[in-house]
Design a protein around this motif. Structure first.
Motif, PDB file in Angstrom:
ATOM      1  N   VAL A 284     -19.339  -6.866 -18.239  1.00 21.30           N
ATOM      2  CA  VAL A 284     -20.153  -7.540 -19.255  1.00 21.30           C
ATOM      3  C   VAL A 284     -21.456  -8.024 -18.621  1.00 21.30           C
ATOM      4  O   VAL A 284     -22.547  -7.876 -19.195  1.00 21.30           O
ATOM      5  CB  VAL A 284     -19.375  -8.709 -19.882  1.00 21.30           C
ATOM      6  CG1 VAL A 284     -20.280  -9.492 -20.853  1.00 21.30           C
ATOM      7  CG2 VAL A 284     -18.150  -8.187 -20.619  1.00 21.30           C
ATOM      8  N   ALA A 285     -21.353  -8.589 -17.429  1.00 22.70           N
ATOM      9  CA  ALA A 285     -22.563  -9.025 -16.718  1.00 22.70           C
ATOM     10  C   ALA A 285     -23.471  -7.834 -16.416  1.00 22.70           C
ATOM     11  O   ALA A 285     -24.706  -7.943 -16.497  1.00 22.70           O
ATOM     12  CB  ALA A 285     -22.171  -9.737 -15.428  1.00 22.70           C
ATOM     13  N   ALA A 286     -22.858  -6.676 -16.110  1.00 26.58           N
ATOM     14  CA  ALA A 286     -23.653  -5.474 -15.849  1.00 26.58           C
ATOM     15  C   ALA A 286     -24.403  -5.037 -17.104  1.00 26.58           C
ATOM     16  O   ALA A 286     -25.571  -4.627 -17.037  1.00 26.58           O
ATOM     17  CB  ALA A 286     -22.751  -4.353 -15.347  1.00 26.58           C
ATOM     18  N   GLY A 287     -23.742  -5.123 -18.236  1.00 23.03           N
ATOM     19  CA  GLY A 287     -24.396  -4.780 -19.495  1.00 23.03           C
ATOM     20  C   GLY A 287     -25.545  -5.718 -19.810  1.00 23.03           C
ATOM     21  O   GLY A 287     -26.604  -5.297 -20.302  1.00 23.03           O
ATOM     22  N   GLN A 288     -25.362  -7.003 -19.549  1.00 24.03           N
ATOM     23  CA  GLN A 288     -26.446  -7.963 -19.755  1.00 24.03           C
ATOM     24  C   GLN A 288     -27.621  -7.665 -18.836  1.00 24.03           C
ATOM     25  O   GLN A 288     -28.781  -7.778 -19.227  1.00 24.03           O
ATOM     26  CB  GLN A 288     -25.920  -9.382 -19.522  1.00 24.03           C
ATOM     27  CG  GLN A 288     -24.885  -9.819 -20.548  1.00 24.03           C
ATOM     28  CD  GLN A 288     -24.168 -11.086 -20.138  1.00 24.03           C
ATOM     29  OE1 GLN A 288     -24.160 -11.460 -18.965  1.00 24.03           O
ATOM     30  NE2 GLN A 288     -23.545 -11.757 -21.108  1.00 24.03           N
ATOM     31  N   PRO A 294     -26.787  -8.438 -27.525  1.00 24.59           N
ATOM     32  CA  PRO A 294     -25.508  -9.169 -27.651  1.00 24.59           C
ATOM     33  C   PRO A 294     -24.477  -8.435 -28.502  1.00 24.59           C
ATOM     34  O   PRO A 294     -23.298  -8.381 -28.136  1.00 24.59           O
ATOM     35  CB  PRO A 294     -25.933 -10.494 -28.293  1.00 24.59           C
ATOM     36  CG  PRO A 294     -27.374 -10.647 -27.953  1.00 24.59           C
ATOM     37  CD  PRO A 294     -27.937  -9.264 -27.919  1.00 24.59           C
ATOM     38  N   TRP A 295     -24.899  -7.871 -29.638  1.00 20.06           N
ATOM     39  CA  TRP A 295     -23.943  -7.202 -30.509  1.00 20.06           C
ATOM     40  C   TRP A 295     -23.425  -5.906 -29.883  1.00 20.06           C
ATOM     41  O   TRP A 295     -22.276  -5.533 -30.077  1.00 20.06           O
ATOM     42  CB  TRP A 295     -24.553  -6.918 -31.882  1.00 20.06           C
ATOM     43  CG  TRP A 295     -24.472  -8.097 -32.789  1.00 20.06           C
ATOM     44  CD1 TRP A 295     -25.492  -8.903 -33.198  1.00 20.06           C
ATOM     45  CD2 TRP A 295     -23.281  -8.637 -33.385  1.00 20.06           C
ATOM     46  NE1 TRP A 295     -25.028  -9.900 -34.016  1.00 20.06           N
ATOM     47  CE2 TRP A 295     -23.674  -9.759 -34.156  1.00 20.06           C
ATOM     48  CE3 TRP A 295     -21.928  -8.279 -33.351  1.00 20.06           C
ATOM     49  CZ2 TRP A 295     -22.761 -10.529 -34.875  1.00 20.06           C
ATOM     50  CZ3 TRP A 295     -21.022  -9.041 -34.074  1.00 20.06           C
ATOM     51  CH2 TRP A 295     -21.431 -10.156 -34.820  1.00 20.06           C
ATOM     52  N   TYR A 296     -24.267  -5.207 -29.122  1.00 23.21           N
ATOM     53  CA  TYR A 296     -23.786  -4.018 -28.430  1.00 23.21           C
ATOM     54  C   TYR A 296     -22.707  -4.399 -27.420  1.00 23.21           C
ATOM     55  O   TYR A 296     -21.668  -3.743 -27.324  1.00 23.21           O
ATOM     56  CB  TYR A 296     -24.938  -3.304 -27.717  1.00 23.21           C
ATOM     57  CG  TYR A 296     -24.502  -2.027 -27.034  1.00 23.21           C
ATOM     58  CD1 TYR A 296     -24.548  -0.812 -27.712  1.00 23.21           C
ATOM     59  CD2 TYR A 296     -24.016  -2.031 -25.724  1.00 23.21           C
ATOM     60  CE1 TYR A 296     -24.121   0.366 -27.099  1.00 23.21           C
ATOM     61  CE2 TYR A 296     -23.577  -0.866 -25.107  1.00 23.21           C
ATOM     62  CZ  TYR A 296     -23.639   0.329 -25.808  1.00 23.21           C
ATOM     63  OH  TYR A 296     -23.197   1.480 -25.207  1.00 23.21           O
ATOM     64  N   ILE A 297     -22.965  -5.460 -26.674  1.00 19.68           N
ATOM     65  CA  ILE A 297     -21.986  -5.901 -25.667  1.00 19.68           C
ATOM     66  C   ILE A 297     -20.687  -6.330 -26.336  1.00 19.68           C
ATOM     67  O   ILE A 297     -19.589  -5.991 -25.883  1.00 19.68           O
ATOM     68  CB  ILE A 297     -22.582  -7.054 -24.826  1.00 19.68           C
ATOM     69  CG1 ILE A 297     -23.739  -6.531 -23.965  1.00 19.68           C
ATOM     70  CG2 ILE A 297     -21.511  -7.689 -23.948  1.00 19.68           C
ATOM     71  CD1 ILE A 297     -24.482  -7.613 -23.226  1.00 19.68           C
ATOM     72  N   MET A 298     -20.813  -7.070 -27.449  1.00 20.22           N
ATOM     73  CA  MET A 298     -19.612  -7.559 -28.137  1.00 20.22           C
ATOM     74  C   MET A 298     -18.786  -6.415 -28.720  1.00 20.22           C
ATOM     75  O   MET A 298     -17.560  -6.388 -28.600  1.00 20.22           O
ATOM     76  CB  MET A 298     -20.014  -8.544 -29.244  1.00 20.22           C
ATOM     77  CG  MET A 298     -20.425  -9.916 -28.763  1.00 20.22           C
ATOM     78  SD  MET A 298     -20.740 -11.047 -30.138  1.00 20.22           S
ATOM     79  CE  MET A 298     -22.470 -10.764 -30.442  1.00 20.22           C
ATOM     80  N   LEU A 299     -19.469  -5.455 -29.381  1.00 18.36           N
ATOM     81  CA  LEU A 299     -18.759  -4.405 -30.110  1.00 18.36           C
ATOM     82  C   LEU A 299     -18.386  -3.205 -29.252  1.00 18.36           C
ATOM     83  O   LEU A 299     -17.377  -2.537 -29.521  1.00 18.36           O
ATOM     84  CB  LEU A 299     -19.616  -3.932 -31.291  1.00 18.36           C
ATOM     85  CG  LEU A 299     -19.742  -4.921 -32.454  1.00 18.36           C
ATOM     86  CD1 LEU A 299     -20.846  -4.493 -33.397  1.00 18.36           C
ATOM     87  CD2 LEU A 299     -18.429  -5.042 -33.209  1.00 18.36           C
ATOM     88  N   TRP A 300     -19.173  -2.913 -28.221  1.00 20.61           N
ATOM     89  CA  TRP A 300     -18.965  -1.685 -27.467  1.00 20.61           C
ATOM     90  C   TRP A 300     -18.554  -1.911 -26.013  1.00 20.61           C
ATOM     91  O   TRP A 300     -18.238  -0.952 -25.307  1.00 20.61           O
ATOM     92  CB  TRP A 300     -20.215  -0.815 -27.530  1.00 20.61           C
ATOM     93  CG  TRP A 300     -20.502  -0.367 -28.917  1.00 20.61           C
ATOM     94  CD1 TRP A 300     -21.390  -0.922 -29.788  1.00 20.61           C
ATOM     95  CD2 TRP A 300     -19.867   0.701 -29.636  1.00 20.61           C
ATOM     96  NE1 TRP A 300     -21.370  -0.266 -31.005  1.00 20.61           N
ATOM     97  CE2 TRP A 300     -20.442   0.738 -30.935  1.00 20.61           C
ATOM     98  CE3 TRP A 300     -18.884   1.631 -29.308  1.00 20.61           C
ATOM     99  CZ2 TRP A 300     -20.052   1.663 -31.897  1.00 20.61           C
ATOM    100  CZ3 TRP A 300     -18.514   2.555 -30.267  1.00 20.61           C
ATOM    101  CH2 TRP A 300     -19.090   2.572 -31.536  1.00 20.61           C
ATOM    102  N   GLU A 301     -18.593  -3.152 -25.558  1.00 23.52           N
ATOM    103  CA  GLU A 301     -18.128  -3.468 -24.209  1.00 23.52           C
ATOM    104  C   GLU A 301     -16.871  -4.357 -24.249  1.00 23.52           C
ATOM    105  O   GLU A 301     -15.883  -4.080 -23.577  1.00 23.52           O
ATOM    106  CB  GLU A 301     -19.227  -4.185 -23.410  1.00 23.52           C
ATOM    107  CG  GLU A 301     -20.504  -3.381 -23.218  1.00 23.52           C
ATOM    108  CD  GLU A 301     -20.361  -2.307 -22.146  1.00 23.52           C
ATOM    109  OE1 GLU A 301     -19.289  -2.223 -21.526  1.00 23.52           O
ATOM    110  OE2 GLU A 301     -21.321  -1.547 -21.945  1.00 23.52           O
ATOM    111  N   ILE A 302     -16.923  -5.400 -25.066  1.00 19.53           N
ATOM    112  CA  ILE A 302     -15.821  -6.370 -25.105  1.00 19.53           C
ATOM    113  C   ILE A 302     -14.698  -5.914 -26.036  1.00 19.53           C
ATOM    114  O   ILE A 302     -13.525  -5.898 -25.654  1.00 19.53           O
ATOM    115  CB  ILE A 302     -16.344  -7.756 -25.523  1.00 19.53           C
ATOM    116  CG1 ILE A 302     -17.302  -8.303 -24.462  1.00 19.53           C
ATOM    117  CG2 ILE A 302     -15.181  -8.724 -25.751  1.00 19.53           C
ATOM    118  CD1 ILE A 302     -17.932  -9.646 -24.818  1.00 19.53           C
ATOM    119  N   LEU A 303     -15.044  -5.541 -27.272  1.00 20.64           N
ATOM    120  CA  LEU A 303     -14.018  -5.213 -28.270  1.00 20.64           C
ATOM    121  C   LEU A 303     -13.099  -4.065 -27.836  1.00 20.64           C
ATOM    122  O   LEU A 303     -11.873  -4.181 -27.997  1.00 20.64           O
ATOM    123  CB  LEU A 303     -14.678  -4.895 -29.619  1.00 20.64           C
ATOM    124  CG  LEU A 303     -13.726  -4.684 -30.804  1.00 20.64           C
ATOM    125  CD1 LEU A 303     -12.874  -5.913 -31.052  1.00 20.64           C
ATOM    126  CD2 LEU A 303     -14.512  -4.314 -32.065  1.00 20.64           C
TER     127      LEU A 303
END
Length: 388
Positions: A284-288, A294-303
């Motif tokens: 997640v930190a790498a994506g940031q 934020p929505w890309y990270i939430m939907l495509w990294e975290i979810l």
């Protein structure tokens, strides 16, 4: 007039009526076993005896609901003369030309065929429980992701509202939401207007975040989502579809909205808790760092990394919803008074348990087997998802 059937003949004839279900199960299992290594988590169910058993029970009822029109032997609402509270395997007193000559599982207090009502009841249950659970998950995910990821006042506000709903006794809340008198207040319409917009919001944000860097694809997917989503929304929430394709009976709307409203806070809390844990991970930190939104990270990294527990909870929640729907039908608050849903059938049959147990026992066994299958399937999925 035909002779009464023995229990052996009854079971053989029921098995024959369920032939489309057996064929569909064999094909499903054969194909799934053949390609299980290519099917991800679904394919790994077949490495778990518990999960495979649960999957078989669930799919038995799914196929029964799909092929119900071919399986039933009589109209589940038809009342035939002389068949009131008749025992299983009894022949029709005055059969019409071409009519099935027996009530395989007997008749209920209104002389309706118990076998046909149980079969058609599977369609009533599976018409509401999975769809309502999907909408509840979209509501919970759409609210839980930003609440867990962003925190702050948004998290505090949504968490407070969630806890407020969860603090209310579930059965009493259902009872209040599905009573016919509540329609006059307009509360079901208001709840439908709020809850049914979430699938449109979820899918719009999903496609927008995924294809943000390719405007042509983004505009196509978001446009189609808004077009079909708002079309369905207008019909389901307000019965305003000019083509009449999307609509929902007022009784079903009450029940459907109630299921979504009661289940959404629980999903929200699960998603929020998982996001608060996963957002601290390195990827997640790498994506940031890469500058992802934020929505890309939430939907495509975290979810995707929370999918295992969510799939397990989804199966369990369908089971809970099935029990709740049965409870509502038992109290006479189902979709319609004459509906063959299992709860209503159990309620009608319980008054005659001393003299004719089959009208209540058969739908009770059906309800139990479906919920058991969902629980076993959830256990199998949990077992396999922990191997990741």
């Amino acid at each position: 007039m035909e002779d009464a059937l023995s229990w052996g003949s009854i079971l053989l004839r029921i098995a024959a009526q369920l032939l489309p279900v057996w064929v569909a199960l064999i094909v499903t299992f054969a194909l799934s076993m053949q390609f299980k290594r290519r099917l991800g988590l679904y394919g790994r169910i077949f490495d778990s005896p518990v999960g495979m058993t649960g999957f078989g029970l669930v799919m038995f009822w799914v196929f029964t609901a799909l092929f119900a029109d071919w399986i039933i032997t009589h109209d589940p609402l038809a009342q035939l003369s002389g068949m009131k509270n008749i025992i299983p395997g009894s022949p029709l007193k005055d059969p019409a030309e071409g009519a099935y000559p027996w009530y395989l599982l007997g008749g209920d207090h209104l002389a309706r065929d118990v076998f046909s009502r149980v079969v058609m009841g599977a369609r009533e249950v599976l018409k509401i429980a999975p769809a309502a659970t999907v909408v509840a998950f979209m509501v919970g995910i759409t609210l839980g992701l930003p609440a867990g990821y962003l925190g702050g006042r948004l998290d505090t506000t949504i968490s407070f509202l969630s806890n407020l709903v969860l603090a209310f006794p579930v059965i009493l809340l259902f009872y209040l939401l599905v009573t016919p008198e509540i329609r006059v207040t307009g509360i079901p319409i208001a709840l439908a207007a709020i809850l049914f917009i979430f699938p449109v919001i979820f899918l719009t944000i999903l496609f927008n975040s995924r294809f943000f860097t390719t405007p042509a694809k983004r505009n196509l997917y978001v446009g189609l989502t808004l077009l079909f989503g708002l079309w369905a929304y207008s019909g389901l929430a307000f019965n305003a579809d000019p083509l009449g394709i999307w609509s929902m009976d007022p009784n079903m709307l009450n029940v459907f909205v109630s299921v979504v409203f009661v289940n959404s806070p629980g999903v929200f809390r699960i998603v929020r808790g998982m996001v608060m844990d996963i957002k601290t991970r390195d990827y997640v930190a790498a994506g940031q760092t890469r500058g992802e939104g934020p929505w890309y990270i939430m939907l495509w990294e975290i979810l995707p990394n929370a999918r295992g527990p969510l799939i397990v909870d989804f199966c369990l929640r369908i089971g809970y919803t099935t029990i709740l729907l049965g409870t509502l039908g038992f109290f006479g608050l189902g979709v319609t008074p004459e509906s063959p849903d299992w709860g209503s059938t159990i309620n009608y049959g319980r008054r005659l348990l001393a003299i004719a147990p089959h009208p209540a026992v058969v739908p009770a066994i059906a309800l139990m087997s479906l919920v058991l299958g969902l629980n076993l399937l959830a256990d199998g999925l949990r077992e396999e998802s922990m191997k990741d």
